[in-house]
Write a protein that holds these residues in place. Structure first.
Motif, PDB file in Angstrom:
ATOM      1  N   TYR A 197      14.562  -5.402  -2.519  1.00 42.49           N
ATOM      2  CA  TYR A 197      15.300  -4.517  -3.436  1.00 42.49           C
ATOM      3  C   TYR A 197      15.883  -5.297  -4.611  1.00 42.49           C
ATOM      4  CZ  TYR A 197      18.716  -1.031  -5.000  1.00 42.49           C
ATOM      5  OH  TYR A 197      19.451  -0.135  -5.746  1.00 42.49           O
ATOM      6  N   ASP A 198      16.343  -6.515  -4.335  1.00 40.44           N
ATOM      7  CA  ASP A 198      16.982  -7.314  -5.384  1.00 40.44           C
ATOM      8  C   ASP A 198      15.993  -8.136  -6.204  1.00 40.44           C
ATOM      9  OD1 ASP A 198      19.484  -6.406  -4.630  1.00 40.44           O
ATOM     10  OD2 ASP A 198      19.809  -8.052  -3.220  1.00 40.44           O
ATOM     11  N   HIS A 199      14.785  -8.330  -5.673  1.00 44.43           N
ATOM     12  CA  HIS A 199      13.837  -9.225  -6.350  1.00 44.43           C
ATOM     13  C   HIS A 199      12.431  -8.622  -6.351  1.00 44.43           C
ATOM     14  CE1 HIS A 199      16.986 -11.817  -4.477  1.00 44.43           C
ATOM     15  NE2 HIS A 199      17.052 -12.278  -5.715  1.00 44.43           N
ATOM     16  N   ASP A 200      12.314  -7.378  -6.804  1.00 45.14           N
ATOM     17  CA  ASP A 200      11.020  -6.703  -6.724  1.00 45.14           C
ATOM     18  C   ASP A 200      10.342  -6.569  -8.093  1.00 45.14           C
ATOM     19  OD1 ASP A 200      12.615  -4.841  -7.906  1.00 45.14           O
ATOM     20  OD2 ASP A 200      11.967  -3.155  -6.676  1.00 45.14           O
ATOM     21  N   GLU A 201      10.835  -7.324  -9.085  1.00 42.02           N
ATOM     22  CA  GLU A 201      10.292  -7.158 -10.429  1.00 42.02           C
ATOM     23  C   GLU A 201       8.788  -7.429 -10.492  1.00 42.02           C
ATOM     24  OE1 GLU A 201      12.799  -9.115  -9.657  1.00 42.02           O
ATOM     25  OE2 GLU A 201      14.599  -8.329 -10.636  1.00 42.02           O
ATOM     26  N   ASP A 202       8.320  -8.418  -9.720  1.00 47.43           N
ATOM     27  CA  ASP A 202       6.900  -8.754  -9.791  1.00 47.43           C
ATOM     28  C   ASP A 202       6.044  -7.917  -8.847  1.00 47.43           C
ATOM     29  OD1 ASP A 202       7.773  -9.767  -7.411  1.00 47.43           O
ATOM     30  OD2 ASP A 202       7.254 -11.847  -7.838  1.00 47.43           O
ATOM     31  N   LYS A 203       6.669  -7.071  -8.035  1.00 47.08           N
ATOM     32  CA  LYS A 203       5.968  -6.135  -7.158  1.00 47.08           C
ATOM     33  C   LYS A 203       4.958  -6.831  -6.229  1.00 47.08           C
ATOM     34  CE  LYS A 203       6.357  -2.563 -10.727  1.00 47.08           C
ATOM     35  NZ  LYS A 203       5.620  -1.721 -11.680  1.00 47.08           N
ATOM     36  N   GLN A 204       5.325  -8.010  -5.740  1.00 46.70           N
ATOM     37  CA  GLN A 204       4.431  -8.738  -4.843  1.00 46.70           C
ATOM     38  C   GLN A 204       4.194  -7.982  -3.536  1.00 46.70           C
ATOM     39  OE1 GLN A 204       2.707 -11.672  -5.271  1.00 46.70           O
ATOM     40  NE2 GLN A 204       3.314 -11.508  -7.413  1.00 46.70           N
ATOM     41  N   PHE A 205       5.124  -7.112  -3.170  1.00 45.62           N
ATOM     42  CA  PHE A 205       4.985  -6.368  -1.918  1.00 45.62           C
ATOM     43  C   PHE A 205       3.782  -5.431  -1.942  1.00 45.62           C
ATOM     44  CE2 PHE A 205       7.932  -4.101  -4.685  1.00 45.62           C
ATOM     45  CZ  PHE A 205       7.381  -2.823  -4.725  1.00 45.62           C
ATOM     46  N   LEU A 206       3.314  -5.056  -3.128  1.00 42.20           N
ATOM     47  CA  LEU A 206       2.157  -4.164  -3.218  1.00 42.20           C
ATOM     48  C   LEU A 206       0.915  -4.781  -2.577  1.00 42.20           C
ATOM     49  CD1 LEU A 206       2.493  -2.637  -6.799  1.00 42.20           C
ATOM     50  CD2 LEU A 206       2.593  -1.406  -4.622  1.00 42.20           C
ATOM     51  N   ALA A 207       0.785  -6.101  -2.663  1.00 41.38           N
ATOM     52  CA  ALA A 207      -0.369  -6.766  -2.050  1.00 41.38           C
ATOM     53  C   ALA A 207      -0.340  -6.592  -0.537  1.00 41.38           C
ATOM     54  CB  ALA A 207      -0.377  -8.247  -2.425  1.00 41.38           C
ATOM     55  N   ASP A 208       0.838  -6.749   0.073  1.00 43.62           N
ATOM     56  CA  ASP A 208       0.972  -6.538   1.519  1.00 43.62           C
ATOM     57  C   ASP A 208       0.657  -5.100   1.894  1.00 43.62           C
ATOM     58  OD1 ASP A 208       1.679  -9.136   1.862  1.00 43.62           O
ATOM     59  OD2 ASP A 208       3.714  -8.763   2.591  1.00 43.62           O
ATOM     60  N   TYR A 209       1.150  -4.182   1.082  1.00 44.30           N
ATOM     61  CA  TYR A 209       0.941  -2.757   1.369  1.00 44.30           C
ATOM     62  C   TYR A 209      -0.543  -2.412   1.311  1.00 44.30           C
ATOM     63  CZ  TYR A 209       1.802   2.285   1.292  1.00 44.30           C
ATOM     64  OH  TYR A 209       1.819   3.630   1.585  1.00 44.30           O
ATOM     65  N   ARG A 210      -1.223  -2.882   0.285  1.00 39.50           N
ATOM     66  CA  ARG A 210      -2.656  -2.588   0.151  1.00 39.50           C
ATOM     67  C   ARG A 210      -3.449  -3.155   1.323  1.00 39.50           C
ATOM     68  NH1 ARG A 210      -1.823  -4.541  -5.640  1.00 39.50           N
ATOM     69  NH2 ARG A 210      -1.701  -2.653  -6.934  1.00 39.50           N
ATOM     70  N   THR A 211      -3.089  -4.354   1.747  1.00 38.09           N
ATOM     71  CA  THR A 211      -3.824  -5.013   2.826  1.00 38.09           C
ATOM     72  C   THR A 211      -3.784  -4.203   4.112  1.00 38.09           C
ATOM     73  OG1 THR A 211      -3.383  -7.206   1.907  1.00 38.09           O
ATOM     74  CG2 THR A 211      -3.950  -7.106   4.246  1.00 38.09           C
ATOM     75  N   HIS A 212      -2.683  -3.491   4.346  1.00 36.55           N
ATOM     76  CA  HIS A 212      -2.501  -2.770   5.609  1.00 36.55           C
ATOM     77  C   HIS A 212      -2.549  -1.252   5.436  1.00 36.55           C
ATOM     78  CE1 HIS A 212      -1.564  -6.300   8.075  1.00 36.55           C
ATOM     79  NE2 HIS A 212      -1.000  -6.787   6.991  1.00 36.55           N
ATOM     80  N   LEU A 213      -3.082  -0.779   4.320  1.00 34.71           N
ATOM     81  CA  LEU A 213      -3.175   0.660   4.083  1.00 34.71           C
ATOM     82  C   LEU A 213      -4.403   1.226   4.790  1.00 34.71           C
ATOM     83  CD1 LEU A 213      -1.968   3.111   2.600  1.00 34.71           C
ATOM     84  CD2 LEU A 213      -3.452   2.547   0.654  1.00 34.71           C
ATOM     85  N   LEU A 214      -4.175   2.055   5.794  1.00 35.93           N
ATOM     86  CA  LEU A 214      -5.272   2.602   6.589  1.00 35.93           C
ATOM     87  C   LEU A 214      -6.123   3.588   5.810  1.00 35.93           C
ATOM     88  CD1 LEU A 214      -3.358   3.219   9.956  1.00 35.93           C
ATOM     89  CD2 LEU A 214      -4.958   1.366   9.449  1.00 35.93           C
ATOM     90  N   ASP A 215      -5.572   4.172   4.754  1.00 39.29           N
ATOM     91  CA  ASP A 215      -6.287   5.207   3.999  1.00 39.29           C
ATOM     92  C   ASP A 215      -7.328   4.640   3.040  1.00 39.29           C
ATOM     93  OD1 ASP A 215      -4.433   7.280   4.968  1.00 39.29           O
ATOM     94  OD2 ASP A 215      -2.991   6.264   3.683  1.00 39.29           O
TER      95      ASP A 215
END
Length: 315
Positions: free
Chosen positions: A253-271
């Motif tokens: 929440y405090d350090h999401d400017e670069d949106k690095q979490f999107l890579a993790d989300y895509r890797t584990h997206l079942l859809d």
């Protein structure tokens, strides 16, 4: 806020978890009688904390990590960055999200806060569905986030980041990999084990978000629930899991400017790459899931073209 004798003793015992502390040592530390120590220990035990007592040299009282969730138990595991967070833990609430929203609207919650319940009697899921929330077997937590006019957020990106925070917590502590279904259903081994409900408080005049509530429900060990479970038995306390999730959440929440979490989300997206049926607001959208773009939108190729979705639930 005044700290009770029982709370002070619990803090001392938790800080030296599994170590014996004599009643005399506690009495000297707090400048109270041994009888007062005994009475406070009795209250903690009655409240559900596991505290052993034995007489003899080198004995006394010791705290044993248990399923009882508490501010003290969770704070013991929090990182230095989140130690000062406003944390409230309840034995029972109708809904942590409802409590958080009422607090934000009434201005009794004016800073980022975490609300946790051991039991929810009216836990809510997507589209008004109920979420079973029995004692001792799950984690029911809401993040209440006041949003200033100069600090607007994107709710669907925050929901994605929250899902990643849960997954990182479970992977780090239990060595278990969670997957996601759009937008924020949590899956393990192809079965749903939890979900995330994002709700916004809107400023009518400015049409901006004045607050966001992120509610997370996770079935850890309940094998009798409609949802699947993550593990048959935990070898760590839910306090530690809650603390780790709080740390991961606020780090994103405090350090999401670069949106690095999107890579993790895509890797584990079942859809990803599958034909999906998405219920979005009052629409039903069917098409091929093309993934998640850099703005956090789900891309669905339909018969009429490419559709971008910021929310919804896949089936």
């Amino acid at each position: 806020m005044t700290t009770s004798t029982a709370e002070t003793i619990l803090t001392l015992l938790v800080d030296r978890e599994n170590e014996w502390i004599s009643g005399q040592e506690l009495a000297l530390e707090l400048s109270i009688s041994r009888a007062a120590i005994w009475k406070a220990i009795g209250k903690l035990i009655a409240d559900g904390f596991t505290i052993e007592s034995q007489r003899g040299p080198g004995k006394g009282y010791r705290y044993v990590a248990s399923e009882k969730m508490s501010v003290t138990g969770i704070s013991h595991y929090l990182s230095e960055q989140t130690q000062s967070i406003n944390l409230q833990v309840f034995d029972t609430l109708p809904s942590t999200n409802t409590y958080a929203k009422i607090g934000l609207i009434s201005d009794t919650i004016t800073q980022p806060s975490v609300i946790i319940a051991n039991v929810q009697t009216k836990g809510a899921g997507h589209f008004g569905r109920s979420f079973s929330s029995p004692a001792q077997t799950g984690l029911y937590i809401s993040f209440a986030l006041p949003i200033g006019a100069d600090n607007q957020v994107t709710p669907h990106l925050l929901a994605i980041a929250s899902a990643v925070a849960v997954a990182r917590t479970i992977k780090n502590l239990l060595a278990i990999e969670l997957d996601f279904k759009w937008l924020n259903d949590l899956y393990y081994q192809g079965k749903k084990v939890g979900g995330i409900l994002t709700e916004a408080v809107v400023n009518i005049e400015s049409q901006t978000y004045s607050a966001i509530v992120i509610g997370i429900g996770l079935n850890l060990t309940n094998q009798a629930a409609e949802l699947s479970f993550i593990t048959k038995e935990l070898d760590i306390s839910r306090n530690q899991i809650a603390a780790s999730l709080i740390d991961h959440f606020f780090n994103l929440y405090d350090h999401d400017e670069d949106k690095q979490f999107l890579a993790d989300y895509r890797t584990h997206l079942l859809d990803l790459g599958k034909q999906v049926h998405v219920k979005y607001a009052d629409q039903d959208i069917t098409g091929l899931s093309k993934g998640v773009d850099d703005a956090g939108y789900l891309l669905v190729e339909t018969q009429t073209g490419l559709t971008k979705l910021s929310a919804g639930e896949t089936r």
